[in-house]
Design an enzyme around this catalytic site. Structure first.
Site, PDB file in Angstrom:
ATOM      1  N   LYS A 110     -16.323   3.904   7.699  1.00 41.26           N
ATOM      2  CA  LYS A 110     -14.007   3.145   8.399  1.00 41.26           C
ATOM      3  C   LYS A 110     -14.079   4.019   9.513  1.00 41.26           C
ATOM      4  O   LYS A 110     -13.428   4.178  10.530  1.00 41.26           O
ATOM      5  CB  LYS A 110     -13.910   3.995   7.023  1.00 41.26           C
ATOM      6  CG  LYS A 110     -13.399   3.473   5.819  1.00 41.26           C
ATOM      7  CD  LYS A 110     -12.603   1.810   5.966  1.00 41.26           C
ATOM      8  CE  LYS A 110     -12.406   1.036   5.009  1.00 41.26           C
ATOM      9  NZ  LYS A 110     -12.971   0.914   3.876  1.00 41.26           N
ATOM     10  N   LYS A 192     -21.137  -6.033   3.937  1.00 43.63           N
ATOM     11  CA  LYS A 192     -19.909  -6.017   2.654  1.00 43.63           C
ATOM     12  C   LYS A 192     -18.817  -7.079   3.498  1.00 43.63           C
ATOM     13  O   LYS A 192     -17.793  -6.594   3.723  1.00 43.63           O
ATOM     14  CB  LYS A 192     -19.749  -5.489   1.912  1.00 43.63           C
ATOM     15  CG  LYS A 192     -18.556  -4.348   2.597  1.00 43.63           C
ATOM     16  CD  LYS A 192     -17.969  -3.543   1.073  1.00 43.63           C
ATOM     17  CE  LYS A 192     -16.695  -2.658   1.791  1.00 43.63           C
ATOM     18  NZ  LYS A 192     -15.781  -2.771   0.862  1.00 43.63           N
ATOM     19  N   LYS A 195     -11.286  -6.834   3.704  1.00 45.69           N
ATOM     20  CA  LYS A 195     -10.172  -8.078   3.792  1.00 45.69           C
ATOM     21  C   LYS A 195      -9.969  -7.812   5.663  1.00 45.69           C
ATOM     22  O   LYS A 195      -9.505  -8.033   5.884  1.00 45.69           O
ATOM     23  CB  LYS A 195      -9.019  -7.776   3.204  1.00 45.69           C
ATOM     24  CG  LYS A 195      -9.395  -6.719   2.394  1.00 45.69           C
ATOM     25  CD  LYS A 195      -7.832  -6.258   1.029  1.00 45.69           C
ATOM     26  CE  LYS A 195      -8.038  -5.745   0.126  1.00 45.69           C
ATOM     27  NZ  LYS A 195      -8.921  -4.343   0.473  1.00 45.69           N
TER      28      LYS A 195
HETATM   29  N1  AQP Z   1     -17.706  -6.996  -0.806  1.00 43.86           N
HETATM   30  C1  AQP Z   1     -17.107  -7.082  -2.152  1.00 43.86           C
HETATM   31  N2  AQP Z   1     -17.781  -6.750  -3.436  1.00 43.86           N
HETATM   32  C2  AQP Z   1     -17.587  -6.522  -4.278  1.00 43.86           C
HETATM   33  N3  AQP Z   1     -17.188  -5.830  -4.403  1.00 43.86           N
HETATM   34  C3  AQP Z   1     -16.658  -5.496  -3.914  1.00 43.86           C
HETATM   35  N4  AQP Z   1     -14.837  -4.904  -3.781  1.00 43.86           N
HETATM   36  C4  AQP Z   1     -14.519  -4.586  -2.506  1.00 43.86           C
HETATM   37  N5  AQP Z   1     -14.974  -5.522  -0.949  1.00 43.86           N
HETATM   38  C5  AQP Z   1     -16.681  -5.875  -1.854  1.00 43.86           C
HETATM   39  C6  AQP Z   1     -14.718  -4.488  -4.584  1.00 43.86           C
HETATM   40  O1  AQP Z   1     -13.207  -4.310  -5.095  1.00 43.86           O
HETATM   41  C7  AQP Z   1     -12.314  -3.407  -5.185  1.00 43.86           C
HETATM   42  C8  AQP Z   1     -10.822  -3.433  -4.152  1.00 43.86           C
HETATM   43  O2  AQP Z   1     -11.325  -2.239  -3.116  1.00 43.86           O
HETATM   44  P1  AQP Z   1     -10.622  -2.014  -2.387  1.00 43.86           P
HETATM   45  O3  AQP Z   1     -10.351  -2.399  -1.464  1.00 43.86           O
HETATM   46  O4  AQP Z   1      -9.701  -0.849  -2.633  1.00 43.86           O
HETATM   47  O5  AQP Z   1     -11.493  -0.993  -1.407  1.00 43.86           O
HETATM   48  P2  AQP Z   1     -11.880  -1.763  -0.341  1.00 43.86           P
HETATM   49  O6  AQP Z   1     -13.962  -1.508  -1.292  1.00 43.86           O
HETATM   50  O7  AQP Z   1     -12.392  -1.155   1.465  1.00 43.86           O
HETATM   51  O8  AQP Z   1     -12.200  -3.203   0.418  1.00 43.86           O
HETATM   52  P3  AQP Z   1     -12.233  -4.050   1.731  1.00 43.86           P
HETATM   53  O9  AQP Z   1     -11.504  -5.333   1.091  1.00 43.86           O
HETATM   54  O10 AQP Z   1     -13.512  -3.385   2.413  1.00 43.86           O
HETATM   55  O11 AQP Z   1     -11.053  -3.274   1.946  1.00 43.86           O
HETATM   56  P4  AQP Z   1     -10.693  -2.787   3.415  1.00 43.86           P
HETATM   57  O12 AQP Z   1     -10.938  -3.795   4.188  1.00 43.86           O
HETATM   58  O13 AQP Z   1      -9.250  -2.790   3.578  1.00 43.86           O
HETATM   59  O14 AQP Z   1     -11.545  -1.910   3.524  1.00 43.86           O
HETATM   60  C9  AQP Z   1     -13.366  -1.705  -5.300  1.00 43.86           C
HETATM   61  O15 AQP Z   1     -13.430  -2.291  -6.321  1.00 43.86           O
HETATM   62  C10 AQP Z   1     -14.290  -2.327  -4.247  1.00 43.86           C
HETATM   63  O16 AQP Z   1     -15.617  -2.103  -4.990  1.00 43.86           O
END
Ligand code: AQP
Length: 326
Positions: A110, A192, A195
């Protein structure tokens, strides 16, 4: 067993969030005591628009319900409504080594993604996450693979606290769905799905039929024409095959057989149709819940009350153990 997990209201939920996390939540809510949180305090560690955050929190609550969370079985609530999360995070911060925070992969990634916004909150994110989990004395944390390191750290912090102040917290464990542990980006399949990336790189749980088609057809695939699973040499195609396999309930080998002799176009067309069909109920429910604002608010308030009961009990105990109250 008590279960805790959460999602940042930082954008629209995507297939990674659903397959990696929420699908496990749905199974767990049938047999365990579950708390599922909208972790808005985590969402403000990366750049965001205050005016949009409220909207995003509501949308996430709607998404939880539309994806199948049952408020009669799970406690659904908003993190910032329970001040004990930040209080416990402060306390846990005093026993967490700085070096452990700096080596966290998410902090490094990040920091790279937002070089102008590397704030202390981003570094301390895993402490707040440890507080989220330990506040409810949770033992199981269903997450995607990317969050495993943070759960490991929460476990270390629990162990340290127990050693220093006497047994207080269970040592939580991550629960990871091996098949969907890391759904990859549609545009950069070695990363990965996230969002906050370009909208073409993730498939939203509530995307319209047209958008699903567009995103799947524009998904990056690899050179060659054979439909074969090979994550090293064909990461893009392999990610799509994995998604196909999960939604069709067919082993990957069977999906390969189904498309033997066919090209990427046929495969993508079939995958788009499969996703349109499988995601349809989510889209319908999302539309229905979006109209029921009062109902959503009631669920969140009910959840807040239940979560508050547990969190206050834990904090009374924690304050006593560390010498803050007599
Ligand atoms: N690509 C992924 N594959 C499997 N699991 C995933 N998770 C996120 N992306 C994947 C799981 O979803 C849950 C919520 O994640 P989060 O929003 O709290 O944080 P994150 O992991 O940072 O998700 P994003 O989508 O990548 O959000 P941003 O873009 O805001 O950083 C967690 O259980 C995560 O493991």
């Amino acid at each position: 067993m008590r279960v805790f997990s959460g999602i940042r209201p930082s954008g629209d939920l995507h297939l990674g969030n659903y397959l990696g996390a929420i699908r496990q939540w749905l199974q767990l809510q049938e047999k365990e005591e579950c708390l599922f949180c909208i972790v808005d305090l985590h969402a403000i560690t990366t750049p965001y628009e205050p005016k949009k955050l409220q909207e995003q929190i509501k949308k996430t609550a709607i998404a939880y319900l539309a994806a199948g969370l049952n408020p009669e079985k799970s406690v659904i609530f908003i993190q910032s409504k329970i001040p004990e999360h930040t209080e416990l995070a402060w306390i846990l911060g005093t026993i967490t080594p700085l070096g452990d925070l700096k080596r966290m992969t998410q902090f490094k990634e990040k920091s790279k993604k937002y070089p102008k916004a590397i704030n202390a909150g981003l570094l301390n994110y895993p402490i707040l996450m440890a507080a989220d989990i330990l506040l409810y004395l949770a033992e199981i944390v269903p997450v995607g693979r990317d969050q495993e390191q943070h759960v490991e750290l929460a476990r270390e912090i629990a162990r340290k606290f127990n050693l220093r102040f006497g047994k207080t917290f269970p040592e939580p464990k991550a629960l990871i769905n091996e098949k969907a542990e890391k759904i990859m980006s549609l545009q950069e399949p070695t990363k990965k799905m996230s969002k906050t990336d370009n909208h073409l790189s993730f498939l939203g749980l509530f995307d319209s039929e047209d958008l699903i088609k567009e995103k799947i057809f524009r998904a990056v695939t690899d050179s060659g024409s054979q439909i074969a699973f090979d994550p090293k040499r064909k990461p893009g195609l392999s990610n799509l095959l994995n998604i196909y396999s999960i939604f069709s309930d067919l082993p990957i080998k069977k999906v390969e057989e189904k498309f033997r002799g066919k090209g990427y176009f046929d495969f993508k067309k079939s995958l788009a149709n499969l996703l349109i069909e499988k995601l349809k109920p989510f889209r319908q429910k999302q539309k229905e819940y979006a109209k029921r604002t009062v109902f959503i608010e009631e669920i969140l308030e009910k959840g807040r009350k239940k979560a508050q009961l547990i969190s206050q009990q834990t904090m009374t105990l924690v304050r006593k153990k560390i010498g803050l109250s007599i």
